[in-house]
Design a protein around this motif. Structure first.
Motif, mmCIF file in Angstrom:
data_model
loop_
_atom_site.group_PDB
_atom_site.id
_atom_site.type_symbol
_atom_site.label_atom_id
_atom_site.label_comp_id
_atom_site.label_asym_id
_atom_site.label_seq_id
_atom_site.Cartn_x
_atom_site.Cartn_y
_atom_site.Cartn_z
ATOM 1 N N ARG A 22 4.555 2.092 -1.158
ATOM 2 C CA ARG A 22 3.673 1.278 -1.979
ATOM 3 C C ARG A 22 2.299 1.932 -2.126
ATOM 4 O O ARG A 22 1.700 1.897 -3.215
ATOM 5 C CB ARG A 22 3.522 -0.107 -1.362
ATOM 6 C CG ARG A 22 4.815 -0.924 -1.390
ATOM 7 C CD ARG A 22 4.685 -2.210 -0.608
ATOM 8 N NE ARG A 22 3.711 -3.104 -1.220
ATOM 9 C CZ ARG A 22 3.329 -4.271 -0.689
ATOM 10 N NH1 ARG A 22 3.868 -4.663 0.449
ATOM 11 N NH2 ARG A 22 2.428 -5.012 -1.300
ATOM 12 N N MET A 23 1.832 2.538 -1.036
ATOM 13 C CA MET A 23 0.538 3.226 -1.106
ATOM 14 C C MET A 23 0.639 4.454 -2.008
ATOM 15 O O MET A 23 -0.278 4.748 -2.793
ATOM 16 C CB MET A 23 0.073 3.623 0.288
ATOM 17 C CG MET A 23 -0.213 2.423 1.200
ATOM 18 S SD MET A 23 -0.661 2.899 2.876
ATOM 19 C CE MET A 23 -2.275 3.623 2.600
ATOM 20 N N ALA A 26 2.603 4.804 -4.476
ATOM 21 C CA ALA A 26 2.738 4.364 -5.861
ATOM 22 C C ALA A 26 1.410 3.931 -6.452
ATOM 23 O O ALA A 26 1.344 3.574 -7.630
ATOM 24 C CB ALA A 26 3.760 3.233 -5.942
ATOM 25 N N GLU A 70 -0.445 1.383 -5.378
ATOM 26 C CA GLU A 70 -0.761 -0.028 -5.234
ATOM 27 C C GLU A 70 -2.045 -0.226 -4.437
ATOM 28 O O GLU A 70 -2.851 -1.094 -4.743
ATOM 29 C CB GLU A 70 0.394 -0.753 -4.540
ATOM 30 C CG GLU A 70 0.192 -2.253 -4.422
ATOM 31 C CD GLU A 70 1.430 -2.952 -3.898
ATOM 32 O OE1 GLU A 70 1.276 -4.056 -3.372
ATOM 33 O OE2 GLU A 70 2.543 -2.402 -4.034
ATOM 34 N N ARG A 71 -2.214 0.596 -3.420
ATOM 35 C CA ARG A 71 -3.453 0.544 -2.649
ATOM 36 C C ARG A 71 -3.586 1.874 -1.902
ATOM 37 O O ARG A 71 -2.702 2.251 -1.149
ATOM 38 C CB ARG A 71 -3.438 -0.608 -1.661
ATOM 39 C CG ARG A 71 -4.765 -0.766 -0.916
ATOM 40 C CD ARG A 71 -4.735 -1.917 0.033
ATOM 41 N NE ARG A 71 -4.552 -3.193 -0.680
ATOM 42 C CZ ARG A 71 -4.382 -4.357 -0.090
ATOM 43 N NH1 ARG A 71 -4.347 -4.402 1.229
ATOM 44 N NH2 ARG A 71 -4.222 -5.448 -0.791
ATOM 45 N N ARG A 72 -4.695 2.547 -2.095
ATOM 46 C CA ARG A 72 -4.864 3.850 -1.479
ATOM 47 C C ARG A 72 -5.757 3.816 -0.238
ATOM 48 O O ARG A 72 -5.758 4.775 0.530
ATOM 49 C CB ARG A 72 -5.484 4.841 -2.490
ATOM 50 C CG ARG A 72 -4.535 5.238 -3.612
ATOM 51 C CD ARG A 72 -5.106 6.377 -4.401
ATOM 52 N NE ARG A 72 -4.165 6.910 -5.373
ATOM 53 C CZ ARG A 72 -4.335 8.025 -6.064
ATOM 54 N NH1 ARG A 72 -5.449 8.732 -5.886
ATOM 55 N NH2 ARG A 72 -3.441 8.435 -6.906
ATOM 56 N N LEU A 78 -1.156 -4.856 3.446
ATOM 57 C CA LEU A 78 0.206 -4.509 3.054
ATOM 58 C C LEU A 78 1.157 -4.617 4.242
ATOM 59 O O LEU A 78 2.367 -4.643 4.055
ATOM 60 C CB LEU A 78 0.255 -3.089 2.483
ATOM 61 C CG LEU A 78 -0.505 -2.883 1.155
ATOM 62 C CD1 LEU A 78 -0.404 -1.441 0.716
ATOM 63 C CD2 LEU A 78 0.017 -3.803 0.069
#
Length: 587
Positions: free
Chosen positions: A150-151, A153, A155-157, A275
Motif C-alpha cells: 500500500r505504501m 502504491a 497510498e501513504r509514503r 495503515l
C-alpha cells in the motif's frame, strides 16, 4: 381494614422517614464510593497511557529519526537497486553493515529487514542475527507485506509505526520507512525495524494499585498481557473487538463481570489512522475492593439506621404517649357528645396546642349544652315541628297564606266538673288530658298551636303539609274522642269534650311582639273552627262544608241546620260526626 391509631401512624411515619434517609444515604454512599474508585482507575489508566506515550516519544522518536536518515541515503537506495537487479539480498545487507549497526545499537533486541514493493522480504542467505523472522513480510499475505504494498502504491509514503505479532507469537513494535529513489521518485520498498514490546510498566502499575489494575495490549483479536490471567483473554478480546466496531479512536469504558466480580474495562486505540491494524491499550480494574468497602459501609449505615430507628421509636413512644392521651380523651369526649352527653369535660394537661384544643373542646361542650337546653325549652313552649322549622329557618317570619285545617277541642262542663276540686288535682287532671290529646295530634302530623285553659288548638298543613291534611285533622279528632272514652273508663273524673274542624286558606307565621313571637294561624277559617267547637256537644265533632267536601264521603256525616255563629253574618252550614257514626277508619 381497621383504622390506624394516631400512635401507630406516628411510628409508621418515623419508621418510613428513617428507612428513607438510611436508603438514600446508602445509595448515595455507594454511588460515591463507586465513582471515587472509577475516577481512581481512570487516573491510573491515564497514567499508564501517559507512560506508554512518553516511552514511545523517547524511545521510538529517536529510532524513527535514525531510520528516516538511513533511508534517505543515496548509498542505501543504490545498494537496494543493485540487490534487486542481481536478486541477491546479501549485496544490500553487506553494503549496509555500518548503518545497520547504528540502528541495532539504538534499541534492545531489534530486528531489521527490507521489503520490496511487492511485499516480499529480502531474505539474506547468510545468517544475520538481526534479521526479522521469516513469515512476517512474506508477500501480500502477511500484514507487513500488505502494508508495504500500500505504501509502494503511493497510498501513504510517510513513516508508519505500529504493532504486529511476529512468527513466534511475540508482540512487537514496528517502524516502517519507505525507500525512495530520489532521482525517479519511485518507491523501491521499505526498511522495517522491529523490537519486542516490553510490559510497558504493567507489573509496576499492577503492584502499585494493590493488584486491582490488570493491563495489556489488544491486537488482531488477541490480548497480550503479563498481568491479565489467560482465562480472561478471550472474554476481554471479544468485548474490546465489539467496542472497536463502535469507536475507532478515543477511550471507551464499560463495566463487565469476570468470575462473578464487577470489573471496569478501559481501552484506547494506540494508532488511530495508521495503515497498521488497530491496536489498543487495555486496562481491567477489579472492583473487589470497592465492593468490600461498599459492603462495610452498607453494614455500618444499616447499623446506624437500625439504631436510629430503635431510638426514634423509643422517642416516638414517649412523645406519642403525651400526644395520644389528650387526643384519645378528645375522641372519647366527642363520642359522648354525639350520644347526647353535653356535661362531658376533658382535662387540660398543658399550655401547648393540645391544651388549647382541650380548652376549646370544653368551651364547645358548654355552648352545646346551653343550646340543647334552649332546644328542649323551645320544644316545651312550642310544638316540636314548629321548633324544628324555626331552628332550620323554614318558617316564614311575617306570615304566609297556607291551605290548612284547624282543630279546636274543648272540655264540656269544665267549670262544674272542677267545682270544689283542689287546684293541684285540677292541674294534674288537665296535664293528663292535654298530654294524651297532644300525643294524638302529633301522631297525625298535627301542630299543637296553643293551650287556652281546657282548650286545645291544633293545625294540620302548616308549617308543613303532609298531603291529605284535612283527612288527618278529622282522623285526629275522632281518635281524640276514642282516647278520651278509654281514659274515662278508668278515670275518677269523667271528661267530655266537643271538637270543631274547619278547612281553608289562612295566614300562618310567627306573630306577636318584637320581644316574643308565637307561631299560629289567623283567618276566618280559624274563627269558624272555634265557633263550631263551641256548638259541638259531648263526644261530638262539627266540621264545615269545606272539610266535608274534602273527605269525599269517607265518613258518614250528618248535616245539621245552618247555625248562626258569632262573627258570621249568615247562618253557617255544618256537619256532625260522632264516634258511633263513623264508617271509616279512626286513625
Amino acid at each position: 381494614m381497621p383504622a390506624l391509631t394516631f400512635r401507630t401512624k406516628l411510628i409508621l411515619a418515623m419508621s418510613l422517614t428513617v428507612a428513607a434517609v438510611t436508603g438514600s444515604t446508602l445509595y448515595m454512599t455507594q454511588q460515591r464510593v463507586q465513582a471515587a474508585y472509577q475516577r481512581q482507575f481512570e487516573e491510573q489508566f491515564r497514567l499508564q497511557l501517559t507512560f506508554f506515550s512518553e516511552r514511545r516519544v523517547q524511545q521510538l522518536g529517536e529510532i524513527a529519526k535514525r531510520c528516516q536518515r538511513v533511508t534517505e541515503s543515496v548509498r542505501i537506495t543504490s545498494a537496494l537497486e543493485e540487490a534487486l537487479m542481481e536478486d541477491d539480498p546479501d549485496l544490500f545487507y553487506d553494503n549496509l553493515d555500518t548503518e545497520i549497526a547504528l540502528l541495532t545499537a539504538s534499541a534492545d533486541n531489534p530486528s531489521i529487514t527490507v521489503i520490496d514493493p511487492m511485499g516480499r522480504a529480502l531474505v539474506p542467505k547468510k545468517t544475520r542475527a538481526y534479521f526479522l523472522p521469516q513469515g512476517t513480510g512474506d508477500g501480500r499475505t502477511s500484514p507487513l507485506g500488505r502494508l508495504v504494498v500500500r505504501m509502494s502504491a503511493g497510498e501513504r509514503r510517510q513513516q508508519e509505526i505500529g504493532y504486529l505479532t511476529v512468527a513466534d507469537g511475540t508482540l512487537s513494535e514496528f517502524i516502517v520507512t519507505t525507500l525512495i529513489n530520489q532521482a525517479t521518485d519511485d518507491v523501491l520498498g521499505a526498511l522495517v525495524m522491529a523490537f519486542p514490546l516490553s510490559d510497558q510498566g504493567e507489573r509496576a502499575m499492577h503492584e502499585s494499585s494493590r493488584q486491582a489494575l490488570l493491563s495489556g495490549i489488544w491486537l488482531d483479536g488477541l490480548i497480550h498481557s503479563q498481568t491479565i490471567p489467560a482465562a480472561m483473554h478471550d472474554l476481554l478480546a471479544k468485548r474490546v473487538a465489539a467496542e472497536l466496531k463502535n469507536t475507532s479512536s478515543g477511550t471507551s469504558r464499560e463495566t463487565i463481570r469476570v468470575a462473578d466480580m464487577p470489573h471496569l474495562l478501559f481501552h484506547r486505540v494506540l494508532n488511530p489512522g495508521s495503515l497498521f491494524p488497530p491496536a489498543a491499550q487495555v486496562g481491567l480494574y477489579s472492583m473487589a475492593e470497592a465492593v468490600r468497602e461498599q459492603q462495610q459501609l452498607r453494614a455500618r449505615i444499616l447499623g446506624f439506621g437500625a439504631a436510629a430507628l430503635l431510638g426514634g421509636m423509643a422517642l416516638i413512644l414517649y412523645l406519642s404517649h403525651g400526644f395520644s392521651r389528650p387526643i384519645e380523651a378528645l375522641a372519647a369526649g366527642t363520642r359522648r357528645i354525639a350520644a347526647g352527653d353535653f356535661e362531658v369535660r376533658v382535662p387540660v394537661r398543658g399550655r401547648d396546642e393540645l391544651g388549647a384544643l382541650a380548652a376549646s373542646f370544653n368551651e364547645m361542650a358548654v355552648e352545646l349544652a346551653q343550646k340543647e337546653r334552649y332546644k328542649l325549652l323551645l320544644a316545651q313552649v312550642s310544638d316540636p315541628q314548629v321548633a324544628d322549622a324555626l331552628m332550620h329557618g323554614r318558617v316564614a317570619l311575617g306570615g304566609e297564606v297556607r291551605h290548612a285545617s284547624v282543630l279546636f277541642c274543648d272540655i264540656r262542663g269544665f267549670t262544674a266538673l272542677t267545682e270544689g276540686m283542689p287546684p293541684q288535682e285540677v292541674i294534674a287532671m288537665l296535664n293528663e288530658h292535654m298530654t294524651a290529646m297532644t300525643r294524638v295530634v302529633h301522631a297525625h302530623h298535627g301542630v299543637v298551636d296553643k293551650f287556652v285553659g281546657d282548650l286545645i288548638m291544633a293545625i294540620f298543613g302548616a308549617p308543613k303539609s303532609y298531603g291529605d291534611d284535612t283527612r288527618l285533622a278529622v282522623d285526629c279528632a275522632l281518635e281524640m274522642l276514642a282516647v278520651r272514652r278509654k281514659l274515662n273508663a278508668a278515670a275518677k273524673q269523667r271528661i267530655e269534650m266537643g271538637i270543631g274542624v274547619a278547612t281553608g286558606e289562612m295566614v300562618a307565621g310567627c306573630m306577636g311582639s318584637d320581644d316574643r313571637l308565637n307561631y299560629t294561624v289567623l283567618g276566618e277559617r280559624v274563627n269558624l273552627a272555634s265557633r263550631l267547637c263551641s256548638k259541638a256537644g259531648a263526644a261530638e265533632l262539627f266540621i264545615d262544608e269545606a272539610t266535608h267536601a274534602a273527605l269525599n264521603g269517607i265518613f258518614t256525616a250528618e248535616p245539621v241546620e245552618p247555625m248562626p255563629l258569632k262573627g258570621f253574618s249568615q247562618p253557617v252550614a255544618a256537619f256532625r260526626l260522632s264516634l258511633a257514626e263513623t264508617t271509616g277508619p279512626v286513625a
